[in-house]
Structures are given as structure tokens and as C-alpha cells.
Design a protein around this motif. Structure first.
Motif, PDB file in Angstrom:
ATOM      1  N   GLY A  94       0.818  -1.200   0.000  1.00  0.00           N
ATOM      2  CA  GLY A  94       0.000   0.000   0.000  1.00  0.00           C
ATOM      3  C   GLY A  94       0.853   1.253   0.000  1.00  0.00           C
ATOM      4  N   THR A  95       0.260   2.357  -0.459  1.00  0.00           N
ATOM      5  CA  THR A  95       0.904   3.660  -0.327  1.00  0.00           C
ATOM      6  C   THR A  95       0.555   4.163   1.071  1.00  0.00           C
ATOM      7  N   VAL A  96       1.556   4.658   1.786  1.00  0.00           N
ATOM      8  CA  VAL A  96       1.364   4.961   3.213  1.00  0.00           C
ATOM      9  C   VAL A  96       0.398   6.113   3.474  1.00  0.00           C
ATOM     10  N   LYS A  97      -0.009   6.210   4.714  1.00  0.00           N
ATOM     11  CA  LYS A  97      -0.977   7.226   5.151  1.00  0.00           C
ATOM     12  C   LYS A  97      -0.542   8.624   4.721  1.00  0.00           C
ATOM     13  N   GLY A  98      -1.496   9.364   4.160  1.00  0.00           N
ATOM     14  CA  GLY A  98      -1.226  10.731   3.730  1.00  0.00           C
ATOM     15  C   GLY A  98      -0.764  10.849   2.285  1.00  0.00           C
ATOM     16  N   ASP A  99      -0.478   9.709   1.664  1.00  0.00           N
ATOM     17  CA  ASP A  99       0.037   9.725   0.287  1.00  0.00           C
ATOM     18  C   ASP A  99      -0.989   9.100  -0.656  1.00  0.00           C
ATOM     19  N   ALA A 139      -0.072 -12.135   5.681  1.00  0.00           N
ATOM     20  CA  ALA A 139       0.941 -11.560   4.787  1.00  0.00           C
ATOM     21  C   ALA A 139       2.338 -11.885   5.310  1.00  0.00           C
ATOM     22  N   ASN A 140       3.237 -12.351   4.408  1.00  0.00           N
ATOM     23  CA  ASN A 140       4.636 -12.612   4.792  1.00  0.00           C
ATOM     24  C   ASN A 140       5.481 -11.355   4.643  1.00  0.00           C
ATOM     25  N   ILE A 141       5.014 -10.472   3.745  1.00  0.00           N
ATOM     26  CA  ILE A 141       5.763  -9.240   3.468  1.00  0.00           C
ATOM     27  C   ILE A 141       4.812  -8.051   3.485  1.00  0.00           C
ATOM     28  N   ILE A 142       5.260  -6.968   4.125  1.00  0.00           N
ATOM     29  CA  ILE A 142       4.544  -5.693   4.058  1.00  0.00           C
ATOM     30  C   ILE A 142       5.375  -4.794   3.155  1.00  0.00           C
ATOM     31  N   ALA A 143       4.776  -4.322   2.057  1.00  0.00           N
ATOM     32  CA  ALA A 143       5.483  -3.435   1.131  1.00  0.00           C
ATOM     33  C   ALA A 143       4.837  -2.056   1.186  1.00  0.00           C
ATOM     34  N   MET A 144       5.657  -1.047   1.469  1.00  0.00           N
ATOM     35  CA  MET A 144       5.133   0.317   1.611  1.00  0.00           C
ATOM     36  C   MET A 144       5.767   1.247   0.588  1.00  0.00           C
ATOM     37  N   SER A 145       4.921   2.093   0.009  1.00  0.00           N
ATOM     38  CA  SER A 145       5.379   3.038  -0.999  1.00  0.00           C
ATOM     39  C   SER A 145       5.067   4.461  -0.536  1.00  0.00           C
ATOM     40  N   ALA A 146       5.970   5.389  -0.843  1.00  0.00           N
ATOM     41  CA  ALA A 146       5.718   6.805  -0.576  1.00  0.00           C
ATOM     42  C   ALA A 146       6.336   7.622  -1.695  1.00  0.00           C
ATOM     43  N   LEU A 147       5.631   8.651  -2.130  1.00  0.00           N
ATOM     44  CA  LEU A 147       6.183   9.476  -3.202  1.00  0.00           C
ATOM     45  C   LEU A 147       6.585  10.863  -2.700  1.00  0.00           C
ATOM     46  N   LEU A 148       6.237  11.154  -1.462  1.00  0.00           N
ATOM     47  CA  LEU A 148       6.542  12.468  -0.904  1.00  0.00           C
ATOM     48  C   LEU A 148       7.442  12.334   0.321  1.00  0.00           C
ATOM     49  N   THR A 149       8.378  13.267   0.458  1.00  0.00           N
ATOM     50  CA  THR A 149       9.242  13.228   1.651  1.00  0.00           C
ATOM     51  C   THR A 149       8.404  13.401   2.913  1.00  0.00           C
ATOM     52  N   THR A 150       7.311  14.146   2.802  1.00  0.00           N
ATOM     53  CA  THR A 150       6.474  14.402   3.986  1.00  0.00           C
ATOM     54  C   THR A 150       5.721  13.156   4.456  1.00  0.00           C
ATOM     55  N   THR A 151       5.508  12.196   3.550  1.00  0.00           N
ATOM     56  CA  THR A 151       4.761  10.992   3.965  1.00  0.00           C
ATOM     57  C   THR A 151       5.678   9.817   4.298  1.00  0.00           C
ATOM     58  N   MET A 152       6.982   9.970   4.001  1.00  0.00           N
ATOM     59  CA  MET A 152       7.926   8.894   4.307  1.00  0.00           C
ATOM     60  C   MET A 152       7.895   8.481   5.786  1.00  0.00           C
ATOM     61  N   GLY A 177       9.860   4.006  -3.295  1.00  0.00           N
ATOM     62  CA  GLY A 177       9.227   5.255  -3.707  1.00  0.00           C
ATOM     63  C   GLY A 177      10.294   6.303  -3.979  1.00  0.00           C
ATOM     64  N   ALA A 178       9.921   7.343  -4.703  1.00  0.00           N
ATOM     65  CA  ALA A 178      10.905   8.332  -5.180  1.00  0.00           C
ATOM     66  C   ALA A 178      11.848   8.885  -4.116  1.00  0.00           C
ATOM     67  N   PRO A 179      11.352   9.334  -2.942  1.00  0.00           N
ATOM     68  CA  PRO A 179      12.287   9.951  -1.987  1.00  0.00           C
ATOM     69  C   PRO A 179      13.000   8.932  -1.081  1.00  0.00           C
ATOM     70  N   THR A 181      15.343   5.909   0.305  1.00  0.00           N
ATOM     71  CA  THR A 181      16.705   5.433   0.015  1.00  0.00           C
ATOM     72  C   THR A 181      17.030   4.221   0.889  1.00  0.00           C
ATOM     73  N   GLN A 182      18.115   3.562   0.539  1.00  0.00           N
ATOM     74  CA  GLN A 182      18.596   2.447   1.355  1.00  0.00           C
ATOM     75  C   GLN A 182      18.956   2.945   2.759  1.00  0.00           C
ATOM     76  N   ASN A 183      19.524   4.146   2.820  1.00  0.00           N
ATOM     77  CA  ASN A 183      19.887   4.722   4.126  1.00  0.00           C
ATOM     78  C   ASN A 183      18.671   4.882   5.022  1.00  0.00           C
ATOM     79  N   TYR A 184      17.571   5.347   4.399  1.00  0.00           N
ATOM     80  CA  TYR A 184      16.349   5.527   5.191  1.00  0.00           C
ATOM     81  C   TYR A 184      15.820   4.174   5.676  1.00  0.00           C
ATOM     82  N   ALA A 185      15.901   3.172   4.814  1.00  0.00           N
ATOM     83  CA  ALA A 185      15.466   1.819   5.193  1.00  0.00           C
ATOM     84  C   ALA A 185      16.283   1.333   6.392  1.00  0.00           C
ATOM     85  N   ASN A 186      17.598   1.567   6.343  1.00  0.00           N
ATOM     86  CA  ASN A 186      18.465   1.168   7.456  1.00  0.00           C
ATOM     87  C   ASN A 186      18.096   1.926   8.733  1.00  0.00           C
TER      88      ASN A 186
END
Length: 211
Positions: A94-99, A139-152, A177-179, A181-186
Motif C-alpha cells: 500500500g501507499t502509506v498514510k497521507g500519500d 501476509a509474509n511481506i509488508i510493502a510500503m510506498s511513498a512518493l513524498l518526503t512528507t509521507t515517508m 518510492g521516489a524519496p 533510500t537504502q539509508n532511510y530503510a536502514n
């Protein structure tokens, strides 16, 4: 014997009618459902994914190929469970809350389905509790998408909600999602990061150890 390479080829070229006919023909000729799925539809979609990754295909081509894949899947689906073919995993996305952006998410859904996953598409503006509920539904995996830095930040909130609900260790988490990064995931403790739709399906397989 049915030509599954022709099935894959027609799928890559987005020919839904031919895919439907060739899928039916293969079934009529007694080709095992798992083979039609893996050597025809999934094989075709993996080529589409590679072409998309290499900028040889763009979103319209992927959408047309996915429509062709669904034409074949519509025929195969009723036979999959009865022949004991299991999806390789269940992904709630899903695309996260607010996005409210969904094109990227929809592409990932197609790639996941094309890779053999069962997909629960939770839509857009998905609150953390809805992701938590999806884990409880298997669900074995939760996949989250965000296109805005504000919703990340909603990704972090969702991971915290999974912990609070006591289900964080039951599921792998994948973000993109666009904003993002791997760093944010970490930083937030997500299990995986995907740069694009094709990488999303690859990463999902990797997370479940079926890469």
C-alpha cells in the motif's frame, strides 16, 4: 506440445487475446498448470521487468504486458489451487498514510503478481493499523510506498505499529518510492529497499529466501 515460449513472447508484446488462447491451449493439451505459470506467464513478466529496469520498456508497455498476463491468469487461477500450486508468498502492499500516489505501487503489484506472489493491494493512504491487520491475515511481506518526503515518516510509524502489535517478527518489510533510500530503510529498520518495481519483486523473493 504447447509452445510456452510463444506464450511468454506474446505476453512480452502485450497481446492479451493471444495469451488467453495459448494459455487455454496449453491447458487443453494437458501441460501442468505450474509449468504454464512458470515457463509461460512468469517467464514473460520477468523479461518485461528486465526491459523496464533497463529503460527498454516504459510504464505503458508494462501496463499492456500486465493486462496480457492477467488474461492468462484469469484462466489459470481456478486451476492453481486445485492442482496444489502455491504462491511463493503473500505480500500486502500500500501507499502509506497521507500519500495518494498509486502508479508506482500499481507497477510493483504487477511485478509481484508476475513473479508468482499473492498480492493484497491495500490501496492508497493506508494507515498503520491496516498493515498490522494484513499481517494477521497471513501476509509474509509488508510493502510500503511513498512518493513524498512528507509521507515517508509514515513508514517509520507503521514499523512501530507492527512492533506494538507484536507482529513485527512475523513479517518482512519492504519500502520504496521516489524519496526513499537504502539509508532511510536502514535508519527505520526496514528489512529491504527497492529502487523500482522490478527490484521490488526481486527483493521480495530475496526476503523470503526464494531468490
Amino acid at each position: 506440445m504447447a509452445d510456452l515460449s510463444a506464450l511468454a513472447e506474446n505476453l512480452i508484446n502485450g497481446k492479451a487475446r493471444e495469451v488467453k488462447e495459448l494459455t487455454q491451449k496449453a491447458i487443453d493439451e494437458g501441460v501442468p498448470v505450474a509449468r504454464i505459470l512458470n515457463d509461460g506467464l512468469i517467464k514473460g513478466m520477468s523479461v518485461v521487468g528486465e526491459k523496464f529496469k533497463n529503460n527498454e520498456f516504459y510504464v505503458p508497455e508494462v501496463l499492456i504486458a500486465a493486462r496480457a498476463m492477467h488474461a492468462g491468469m484469469d484462466i489459470l487461477k481456478p486451476l492453481l489451487s486445485s492442482s496444489g500450486v502455491q504462491p511463493i508468498g503473500k505480500v500486502a502492499i500500500g501507499t502509506v498514510k497521507g500519500d495518494l500516489h498509486d502508479i508506482g505501487k500499481n507497477l510493483v503489484v504487477m511485478m509481484l503478481e508476475g513473479a508468482g506472489f499473492e498480492v493484497m493491494d491495500l490501496g492508497i493512504d493506508v494507515p498503520p493499523e491496516k498493515f498490522v491487520e494484513a499481517v494477521k491475515q497471513g501476509a509474509n511481506i509488508i510493502a510500503m510506498s511513498a512518493l513524498l518526503t512528507t509521507t515517508m515518516t509514515a513508514m517509520k510509524t507503521t514499523l512501530e505499529a507492527l512492533k506494538e502489535a507484536g507482529v513485527r517478527d512475523k513479517v518482512k518489510t519492504l519500502i520504496g518510492g521516489a524519496p526513499v533510500t537504502q539509508n532511510y530503510a536502514n535508519e527505520i529498520g526496514a528489512d529491504g529497499y527497492a529502487r523500482d518495481a522490478t527490484s521490488g519483486a526481486d527483493k521480495a523473493r530475496e526476503l523470503l529466501g526464494v531468490a
